[in-house]
Each structure stands twice: as structure tokens, then as C-alpha cells.
Design a protein around this motif. Structure first.
Motif, mmCIF file in Angstrom:
data_model
loop_
_atom_site.group_PDB
_atom_site.id
_atom_site.type_symbol
_atom_site.label_atom_id
_atom_site.label_comp_id
_atom_site.label_asym_id
_atom_site.label_seq_id
_atom_site.Cartn_x
_atom_site.Cartn_y
_atom_site.Cartn_z
ATOM 1 N N LYS A 83 0.836 -1.286 0.068
ATOM 2 C CA LYS A 83 0.270 -0.036 -0.094
ATOM 3 C C LYS A 83 0.804 1.282 -0.048
ATOM 4 O O LYS A 83 0.815 2.221 -0.805
ATOM 5 C CB LYS A 83 -1.117 -0.015 1.132
ATOM 6 C CG LYS A 83 -1.952 1.167 1.303
ATOM 7 C CD LYS A 83 -3.100 0.981 2.418
ATOM 8 C CE LYS A 83 -4.110 1.870 2.336
ATOM 9 N NZ LYS A 83 -3.799 3.419 2.839
ATOM 10 N N CYS A 86 2.381 1.611 -3.451
ATOM 11 C CA CYS A 86 1.510 1.994 -4.267
ATOM 12 C C CYS A 86 1.142 3.402 -4.387
ATOM 13 O O CYS A 86 1.176 4.329 -5.271
ATOM 14 C CB CYS A 86 0.398 1.020 -4.512
ATOM 15 S SG CYS A 86 0.516 -0.643 -4.864
ATOM 16 N N GLU A 87 0.975 3.871 -3.271
ATOM 17 C CA GLU A 87 0.731 5.464 -2.771
ATOM 18 C C GLU A 87 1.687 6.258 -3.278
ATOM 19 O O GLU A 87 1.418 7.369 -3.691
ATOM 20 C CB GLU A 87 0.325 5.639 -1.313
ATOM 21 C CG GLU A 87 -1.163 5.329 -0.972
ATOM 22 C CD GLU A 87 -1.362 5.055 0.777
ATOM 23 O OE1 GLU A 87 -0.372 5.238 1.240
ATOM 24 O OE2 GLU A 87 -2.394 4.898 0.886
ATOM 25 N N TYR A 106 -3.892 -7.499 -4.157
ATOM 26 C CA TYR A 106 -4.076 -6.124 -3.383
ATOM 27 C C TYR A 106 -3.547 -4.957 -4.062
ATOM 28 O O TYR A 106 -4.198 -3.904 -3.932
ATOM 29 C CB TYR A 106 -3.245 -6.758 -2.250
ATOM 30 C CG TYR A 106 -3.654 -5.376 -1.209
ATOM 31 C CD1 TYR A 106 -4.704 -5.173 -0.422
ATOM 32 C CD2 TYR A 106 -2.365 -4.746 -0.815
ATOM 33 C CE1 TYR A 106 -4.777 -4.006 0.423
ATOM 34 C CE2 TYR A 106 -2.549 -3.565 -0.181
ATOM 35 C CZ TYR A 106 -3.712 -3.330 0.598
ATOM 36 O OH TYR A 106 -3.889 -2.468 1.740
ATOM 37 N N SER A 109 -6.058 -3.575 -6.257
ATOM 38 C CA SER A 109 -7.465 -2.977 -5.635
ATOM 39 C C SER A 109 -6.994 -1.501 -5.039
ATOM 40 O O SER A 109 -7.640 -0.830 -5.070
ATOM 41 C CB SER A 109 -7.965 -3.726 -4.385
ATOM 42 O OG SER A 109 -6.876 -3.720 -3.317
ATOM 43 N N VAL A 110 -5.575 -1.489 -4.310
ATOM 44 C CA VAL A 110 -5.195 -0.044 -3.873
ATOM 45 C C VAL A 110 -5.258 0.975 -5.087
ATOM 46 O O VAL A 110 -5.332 2.035 -4.889
ATOM 47 C CB VAL A 110 -3.768 -0.296 -3.058
ATOM 48 C CG1 VAL A 110 -3.168 0.936 -2.761
ATOM 49 C CG2 VAL A 110 -4.065 -1.184 -1.971
ATOM 50 N N SER A 111 -4.467 0.496 -6.230
ATOM 51 C CA SER A 111 -4.227 1.359 -7.334
ATOM 52 C C SER A 111 -5.375 1.939 -8.093
ATOM 53 O O SER A 111 -5.459 2.476 -9.050
ATOM 54 C CB SER A 111 -2.895 0.869 -8.021
ATOM 55 O OG SER A 111 -2.037 0.353 -7.225
#
Length: 359
Positions: A83, A86-87, A106, A109-111
Motif C-alpha cells: 500500500k 503504490c501510494e 491487493y 485494488s489499492v491502485s
């Protein structure tokens, strides 16, 4: 402005394909790489080499070592790290060798908030043969993962087929399974694997496996390389070990320079004590076959069977004589004959037929 992309390889073949793709697209992107689901994070030979590559802005590694209850805790820690990355990177695309990897799903989904798309990088056999599935098992597995990890989990019917994937980079776009034909299929070009960056990385990786210059030179003297399948496949092919040993004895009598390569899942470095008994070379089992290909002499013979080895040898080194040994009388082996035929791979019924070619 260049887009940021993340490569998430988990196997040595994934690493090789990621390197080739990143090299071919380096002028168009800023590449980051996360080596996922690794059993060895303290002294991982592929990670050690990837860190030295200028292709990637950053290289990281995530473990996949825990079992039972600890596995959930390990993955939770991995998700937190993913996470954060990706952020920070805000990827336009995330590329993976298997969309069954929870780390990839995952990350996708975050991106989604940045409109990230997913891409599948050819992982061999299942791209063209598909994955056998039970009507009850996949929905149950999907539900368990949704409960354990999150409702973002999507169970692909075969590798690369989940809705997270928009693009598939494959060696033979016209022969992929129907599920992958629904994606935008792009061809992995064989010449990408011959670019200078790839060759330089190949040398670095062989050094990690303690190959000296003379050992690398010896690779070019091999007449025939025999590669073994997964131990589970061996168990399903009746008399496999006995046939191999008979073949090696005959090859020895013929004076052929033979090398064997066990599957990485074999427990011992030389599980069947072949080196001592038959005076042959045994190559490191945990070194990906694809990294040996640049050093093999033209027209030598590569023998495989139900795995990906024969495919990558044919795609990356068409000048080699690559054959799949699939006995038509063996119920398990013979089921792979249609897909090998579809891919244009030469089939033989026995190891001994390869010796006849060397006469």
C-alpha cells in the motif's frame, strides 16, 4: 512524461520475462520491481542481481515463508508495505506472472484510484493448456480468500484470466487459451531476450550460483540437456526414473556430453546421485533454465516433458533441437501432447530416440 509501472515477479521465469519487457520499454516508463512470495529473503540470488540493474528505479522483496495462522500475519505486513509503495509510485500498470498472487490483486485494488491497469506476463504451460478446475473448489477457495483478505479478491478461471488483467504479453498470441483471447494479447518478442541488458544480467545471475568462467564455457560443450519435471509429475509418469537411468547409461556408452537439471522442488542437489553414477554434469536446480539458454551451443538437444522448459527453449533459442518426451502409452504424459503439438514442439515417445539423432 513517463508512466510508472510495477513488475511483481515471483518465479525465475517471471524475473526473466520482466527483465526483457522492462528492457524493451525502458524509454517509455519508470519501472519498479517487487519480488514477491519468496522463501529466501536474506540472500536471494535474483534479488541480489536485480538490485544492481539500472532498469528499475527501486527493487524490493517480500517474503512468502509463513504457514497457518502466521501466513495471515505475514500477508498483512506485506499488504501494508505494498500500500505504501503504490501510494508513492501511483502506477499506471502492474505486471505479473500470475494474477492468482494475492500481492498483485491487493496492489490492483489499492491502485484503482489512479486508474491502474493489470498486465499478465506469459508464465508458460497454463497460458496455452489452461488450468484444470473443479466446479466446487474454485468458488469455495474464492470465498475463503474474500473473507481472509478482502472482497477485492477475484478468482481467475485460469492464470491471467481475472478481470484485473487487461493486457497479456505472451509468446504465441494465436494459441493461448480462449479465456486469454478475451484480453489484449501482445507478442513477447524473442529479440528482447537478446538485448545487452539481459545478457549482462544473465552473467550476474550465473555468478550468484558460483559459475566460474570455465564453468560457463563448459555449458557450451553440452551435447544434450535433460530437464526433469516437478516431483508430482514424476510420480504420475510410471517408470520415469528407471527410463531416465537407462537413457543416461546408453548416452554414456555413446560418449555424449550430457547435463541434467532437476526441478527446483527436488529435495537434494543430486536427488538420484546421477553425477557420480553416470559421470554427467548436474546443473543447479534453483537456477532458472532460461538463464542457461544464452550459453548453450547451437543445434544441441534439449529434452523436457510436461513443463515449461521446452516452450521457452523453442521460443528463445529456435536454433536448438528441443523435444518433449511424452510417451503416447502413458495416460498422464499423453494428455500434454495436444498442447505441445499446438505450439509446434517436436514430440518423441522415448529418451532413446534423442540418442538416435546424435548418430
Amino acid at each position: 512524461m513517463k508512466n510508472n509501472v510495477i513488475y511483481m515477479p515471483s518465479t525465475p521465469l517471471n524475473v526473466m520475462v520482466s527483465l526483457a519487457h522492462a528492457t524493451a520499454h525502458k524509454e517509455l516508463q519508470n519501472a519498479y520491481l517487487v519480488l514477491i512470495d519468496q522463501k529466501n529473503v536474506d540472500n536471494n540470488p535474483y534479488y541480489n542481481c536485480l538490485k544492481q540493474s539500472e532498469l528499475f528505479t527501486e527493487v524490493h522483496i517480500l517474503p512468502g515463508m509463513a504457514h497457518g495462522k502466521e501466513k495471515l500475519a505475514e500477508r498483512s505486513r506485506n499488504f501494508q508495505q505494498i500500500k505504501q509503495w503504490c501510494e508513492r509510485w501511483r502506477p499506471a500498470e502492474i505486471l505479473v506472472g500470475s494474477d492468482r498472487r494475492v500481492e498483485f490483486q491487493y496492489a490492483m485494488s489499492v491502485s484503482q484510484q489512479w486508474g491502474s491497469t493489470g498486465a499478465y506476463l506469459d508464465d508458460g504451460l497454463y497460458t496455452y493448456a489452461g488450468k484444470p478446475r473443479a466446479w466446487y473448489k474454485d468458488p469455495l477457495n474464492s470465498l475463503i480468500k474474500k473473507i481472509a483478505y478482502g472482497w477485492w479478491w477475484k478468482e481467475p478461471v485460469t492464470v491471467g484470466a481475472s478481470s484485473w488483467i487487461q493486457t497479456a504479453y505472451v509468446f504465441q498470441p494465436t494459441t493461448v487459451v480462449d479465456e486469454l483471447k478475451q484480453k489484449e494479447c501482445r507478442k513477447l518478442q524473442p529479440e528482447w531476450f537478446l538485448l545487452p541488458d539481459i545478457k549482462a544480467m544473465t552473467y550476474l545471475i550465473l555468478e550468484q550460483f558460483d559459475f566460474s568462467d570455465s564453468a560457463i564455457e563448459d555449458l557450451s560443450k553440452i551435447d544434450l540437456l535433460l530437464t526433469f519435471p516437478h516431483p508430482n509429475d514424476i510420480d504420475l509418469m510410471q517408470g520415469y526414473r528407471n527410463r531416465v537411468e537407462q537413457f543416461l547409461e546408453r548416452a554414456n556408452d555413446k560418449g555424449l556430453n550430457v547435463a541434467v537439471k532437476y526441478h527446483p522442488r527436488m529435495a537434494q542437489a543430486d536427488e538420484w546421485s546421477l553425477q557420480q553414477r553416470f559421470n554427467i554434469a548436474v546443473l543447479p536446480s534453483n537456477l532458472a533454465f532460461e538463464f542457461l539458454l544464452p550459453f548453450l551451443k547451437s543445434n544441441m538437444i534439449v529434452l523436457g516433458d510436461v513443463g515449461t522448459v521446452v516452450m521457452t527453449a523453442k521460443w528463445l533459442r529456435p536454433d536448438l533441437r528441443t523435444m518433449a518426451v511424452l510417451n503416447g502409452n502413458d495416460a498422464y504424459a499423453s494428455q500434454f501432447r495436444p498442447v505441445m503439438n499446438k505450439l509446434g514442439i517436436s514430440l518423441i515417445d522415448s529418451f532413446h530416440e534423442a540418442i538416435e539423432l546424435e548418430r
